[in-house]
Design a protein around this motif. Structure first.
Motif, PDB file in Angstrom:
ATOM      1  N   ASP A   1       0.867  -1.185   0.000  1.00 23.81           N
ATOM      2  CA  ASP A   1       0.000   0.000   0.000  1.00 23.81           C
ATOM      3  C   ASP A   1       0.902   1.233   0.000  1.00 23.81           C
ATOM      4  O   ASP A   1       1.459   1.594   1.018  1.00 23.81           O
ATOM      5  CB  ASP A   1      -0.874  -0.059   1.258  1.00 23.81           C
ATOM      6  CG  ASP A   1      -1.877   1.089   1.355  1.00 23.81           C
ATOM      7  OD1 ASP A   1      -1.798   2.023   0.528  1.00 23.81           O
ATOM      8  OD2 ASP A   1      -2.720   1.050   2.264  1.00 23.81           O
ATOM      9  N   ARG A   2       1.093   1.830  -1.175  1.00 25.20           N
ATOM     10  CA  ARG A   2       2.001   2.957  -1.430  1.00 25.20           C
ATOM     11  C   ARG A   2       3.459   2.497  -1.452  1.00 25.20           C
ATOM     12  O   ARG A   2       3.858   1.630  -0.690  1.00 25.20           O
ATOM     13  CB  ARG A   2       1.850   4.091  -0.417  1.00 25.20           C
ATOM     14  CG  ARG A   2       0.560   4.855  -0.495  1.00 25.20           C
ATOM     15  CD  ARG A   2       0.723   6.239   0.113  1.00 25.20           C
ATOM     16  NE  ARG A   2      -0.497   7.007   0.122  1.00 25.20           N
ATOM     17  CZ  ARG A   2      -1.053   7.574  -0.944  1.00 25.20           C
ATOM     18  NH1 ARG A   2      -0.492   7.440  -2.128  1.00 25.20           N
ATOM     19  NH2 ARG A   2      -2.160   8.274  -0.842  1.00 25.20           N
ATOM     20  N   TYR A   3       4.229   3.158  -2.343  1.00 24.59           N
ATOM     21  CA  TYR A   3       5.646   2.799  -2.479  1.00 24.59           C
ATOM     22  C   TYR A   3       6.399   4.050  -2.902  1.00 24.59           C
ATOM     23  O   TYR A   3       5.956   5.177  -2.634  1.00 24.59           O
ATOM     24  CB  TYR A   3       5.764   1.657  -3.494  1.00 24.59           C
ATOM     25  CG  TYR A   3       7.061   0.860  -3.457  1.00 24.59           C
ATOM     26  CD1 TYR A   3       7.606   0.412  -2.258  1.00 24.59           C
ATOM     27  CD2 TYR A   3       7.721   0.537  -4.637  1.00 24.59           C
ATOM     28  CE1 TYR A   3       8.776  -0.340  -2.229  1.00 24.59           C
ATOM     29  CE2 TYR A   3       8.886  -0.218  -4.629  1.00 24.59           C
ATOM     30  CZ  TYR A   3       9.406  -0.651  -3.417  1.00 24.59           C
ATOM     31  OH  TYR A   3      10.562  -1.399  -3.408  1.00 24.59           O
ATOM     32  N   ALA A   4       7.514   3.894  -3.579  1.00 25.91           N
ATOM     33  CA  ALA A   4       8.347   5.040  -3.956  1.00 25.91           C
ATOM     34  C   ALA A   4       7.612   6.034  -4.859  1.00 25.91           C
ATOM     35  O   ALA A   4       7.895   7.234  -4.839  1.00 25.91           O
ATOM     36  CB  ALA A   4       9.609   4.549  -4.659  1.00 25.91           C
ATOM     37  N   PHE A   5       6.666   5.539  -5.650  1.00 27.37           N
ATOM     38  CA  PHE A   5       5.945   6.419  -6.583  1.00 27.37           C
ATOM     39  C   PHE A   5       5.169   7.496  -5.823  1.00 27.37           C
ATOM     40  O   PHE A   5       5.115   8.649  -6.241  1.00 27.37           O
ATOM     41  CB  PHE A   5       4.999   5.590  -7.458  1.00 27.37           C
ATOM     42  CG  PHE A   5       5.687   4.387  -8.054  1.00 27.37           C
ATOM     43  CD1 PHE A   5       6.553   4.531  -9.134  1.00 27.37           C
ATOM     44  CD2 PHE A   5       5.517   3.125  -7.502  1.00 27.37           C
ATOM     45  CE1 PHE A   5       7.218   3.431  -9.668  1.00 27.37           C
ATOM     46  CE2 PHE A   5       6.175   2.018  -8.027  1.00 27.37           C
ATOM     47  CZ  PHE A   5       7.032   2.168  -9.107  1.00 27.37           C
ATOM     48  N   SER A   6       4.577   7.119  -4.692  1.00 28.09           N
ATOM     49  CA  SER A   6       3.902   8.115  -3.847  1.00 28.09           C
ATOM     50  C   SER A   6       4.899   9.124  -3.313  1.00 28.09           C
ATOM     51  O   SER A   6       4.641  10.330  -3.312  1.00 28.09           O
ATOM     52  CB  SER A   6       3.200   7.435  -2.663  1.00 28.09           C
ATOM     53  OG  SER A   6       1.928   6.981  -3.012  1.00 28.09           O
ATOM     54  N   GLY A   7       6.056   8.632  -2.848  1.00 28.96           N
ATOM     55  CA  GLY A   7       7.068   9.538  -2.322  1.00 28.96           C
ATOM     56  C   GLY A   7       7.466  10.591  -3.333  1.00 28.96           C
ATOM     57  O   GLY A   7       7.548  11.789  -3.020  1.00 28.96           O
ATOM     58  N   VAL A   8       7.675  10.148  -4.564  1.00 32.62           N
ATOM     59  CA  VAL A   8       8.085  11.064  -5.631  1.00 32.62           C
ATOM     60  C   VAL A   8       6.940  11.995  -6.017  1.00 32.62           C
ATOM     61  O   VAL A   8       7.131  13.209  -6.169  1.00 32.62           O
ATOM     62  CB  VAL A   8       8.582  10.268  -6.857  1.00 32.62           C
ATOM     63  CG1 VAL A   8       8.807  11.192  -8.046  1.00 32.62           C
ATOM     64  CG2 VAL A   8       9.853   9.504  -6.519  1.00 32.62           C
ATOM     65  N   ALA A   9       5.750  11.449  -6.172  1.00 34.80           N
ATOM     66  CA  ALA A   9       4.602  12.265  -6.615  1.00 34.80           C
ATOM     67  C   ALA A   9       4.264  13.351  -5.603  1.00 34.80           C
ATOM     68  O   ALA A   9       4.000  14.507  -5.972  1.00 34.80           O
ATOM     69  CB  ALA A   9       3.393  11.369  -6.864  1.00 34.80           C
ATOM     70  N   PHE A  10       4.291  12.996  -4.324  1.00 37.86           N
ATOM     71  CA  PHE A  10       3.894  13.969  -3.301  1.00 37.86           C
ATOM     72  C   PHE A  10       4.955  15.061  -3.115  1.00 37.86           C
ATOM     73  O   PHE A  10       4.628  16.238  -3.014  1.00 37.86           O
ATOM     74  CB  PHE A  10       3.608  13.254  -1.968  1.00 37.86           C
ATOM     75  CG  PHE A  10       2.212  12.689  -1.892  1.00 37.86           C
ATOM     76  CD1 PHE A  10       1.213  13.339  -1.194  1.00 37.86           C
ATOM     77  CD2 PHE A  10       1.894  11.512  -2.540  1.00 37.86           C
ATOM     78  CE1 PHE A  10      -0.079  12.829  -1.134  1.00 37.86           C
ATOM     79  CE2 PHE A  10       0.613  10.980  -2.493  1.00 37.86           C
ATOM     80  CZ  PHE A  10      -0.385  11.632  -1.781  1.00 37.86           C
ATOM     81  N   THR A  11       6.240  14.675  -3.075  1.00 39.71           N
ATOM     82  CA  THR A  11       7.269  15.708  -2.891  1.00 39.71           C
ATOM     83  C   THR A  11       7.380  16.598  -4.122  1.00 39.71           C
ATOM     84  O   THR A  11       7.509  17.820  -4.004  1.00 39.71           O
ATOM     85  CB  THR A  11       8.640  15.078  -2.581  1.00 39.71           C
ATOM     86  OG1 THR A  11       8.547  14.324  -1.367  1.00 39.71           O
ATOM     87  CG2 THR A  11       9.704  16.153  -2.389  1.00 39.71           C
ATOM     88  N   SER A  12       7.328  16.000  -5.317  1.00 34.91           N
ATOM     89  CA  SER A  12       7.479  16.804  -6.535  1.00 34.91           C
ATOM     90  C   SER A  12       6.271  17.706  -6.781  1.00 34.91           C
ATOM     91  O   SER A  12       6.334  18.610  -7.614  1.00 34.91           O
ATOM     92  CB  SER A  12       7.732  15.898  -7.750  1.00 34.91           C
ATOM     93  OG  SER A  12       6.601  15.093  -8.024  1.00 34.91           O
ATOM     94  N   ALA A  13       5.188  17.474  -6.041  1.00 35.40           N
ATOM     95  CA  ALA A  13       4.023  18.364  -6.146  1.00 35.40           C
ATOM     96  C   ALA A  13       4.226  19.651  -5.355  1.00 35.40           C
ATOM     97  O   ALA A  13       3.460  20.608  -5.489  1.00 35.40           O
ATOM     98  CB  ALA A  13       2.766  17.644  -5.651  1.00 35.40           C
ATOM     99  N   LYS A  14       5.276  19.676  -4.536  1.00 35.12           N
ATOM    100  CA  LYS A  14       5.581  20.881  -3.754  1.00 35.12           C
ATOM    101  C   LYS A  14       6.422  21.850  -4.598  1.00 35.12           C
ATOM    102  O   LYS A  14       7.181  21.402  -5.463  1.00 35.12           O
ATOM    103  CB  LYS A  14       6.367  20.501  -2.491  1.00 35.12           C
ATOM    104  CG  LYS A  14       5.609  19.596  -1.538  1.00 35.12           C
ATOM    105  CD  LYS A  14       6.500  19.203  -0.356  1.00 35.12           C
ATOM    106  CE  LYS A  14       5.780  18.286   0.605  1.00 35.12           C
ATOM    107  NZ  LYS A  14       6.638  17.878   1.745  1.00 35.12           N
ATOM    108  N   PRO A  15       6.313  23.137  -4.356  1.00 38.30           N
ATOM    109  CA  PRO A  15       7.108  24.113  -5.115  1.00 38.30           C
ATOM    110  C   PRO A  15       8.607  23.871  -4.953  1.00 38.30           C
ATOM    111  O   PRO A  15       9.079  23.558  -3.851  1.00 38.30           O
ATOM    112  CB  PRO A  15       6.710  25.458  -4.484  1.00 38.30           C
ATOM    113  CG  PRO A  15       5.402  25.210  -3.818  1.00 38.30           C
ATOM    114  CD  PRO A  15       5.422  23.779  -3.374  1.00 38.30           C
TER     115      PRO A  15
END
Length: 212
Positions: free
Chosen positions: A96-110
């Motif tokens: 349930d969630r993996y590296a893709f979430s980590g990348v998607a959520f951080t890269s959504a920040k300015p």
């Protein structure tokens, strides 16, 4: 001797897309079919690193954004030895969630780009299947408890969705998009079909390394 490893199956999506519910149902379905399976969830909030992340997500503490990203990555890395051991034992891992979430959520920040965000997770065990539960942020916001944790705002989730779309362009990953607006049962059937096929073919394939 033939390789009999388990499959690494990941469920991804925006918050409240139903990942945890579907992970649990998939776990039951695989076990009923006689296939050994266990479930993992990231972040794993039970470890020392996970507890720091949990406090941050619950808005009980503030951390600098680069620090948070690297803590999420470290939380995955600390469980890699266990993941590899389970897979080698022939146990399929439903994550349930993996590296893709980590990348998607951080890269959504300015100020963050996908490339920097991916670096810390290069070399993690590569999933055999990633199922993305597609749900519009507007629909997600209507589901229970939305907004209780730090990233659960409609605007932010919309950007996260866009980052996931960019990650899904990577043809080296076996992505399957699942319409999460369907009934729980229909989503489950779709997920189970993809998963059974993956479990049955992963046995004969070496475990890859993510983004290498």
């Amino acid at each position: 001797m033939a390789c009999t490893r388990g499959a690494l199956i990941v469920l991804e999506g925006v918050d409240k897309a139903g990942k945890t519910t579907q992970c649990k149902r998939l776990l039951e379905a695989l076990r009923r079919s006689g296939r050994p399976a266990e479930m993992m969830r990231f972040p794993d909030r039970t470890t020392a690193i996970g507890q720091l992340i949990s406090a941050y997500l619950e808005k009980k503490s503030d951390l600098e954004d680069h620090t948070v990203h690297l803590l999420f990555s470290a939380n995955r890395w600390e469980l890699v030895p266990l993941m590899r051991k389970k897979l080698e034992q022939g146990i399929t891992l439903i994550v349930d969630r993996y590296a893709f979430s980590g990348v998607a959520f951080t890269s959504a920040k300015p100020g963050f780009c996908l490339d920097w965000c991916m670096k810390a997770d290069v070399g993690l065990p590569k999933p055999d299947l990633v199922m993305f539960l597609q749900l519009s942020p507007a629909e997600a916001s209507l589901r229970g408890q939305f907004g209780e944790e730090r990233y659960e705002t409609g605007v932010f989730q919309s950007v996260v969705q866009q980052r996931f779309e960019e990650l899904r362009k990577d043809s080296s990953i076996n992505w399957q998009v699942i319409d999460a607006s369907q009934s729980v049962e229909d989503v489950h059937k779709n997920i189970t079909t993809h998963s059974l096929n993956t479990v049955d073919t992963a046995h004969n394939l070496p475990l890859g390394e993510l983004w290498k």
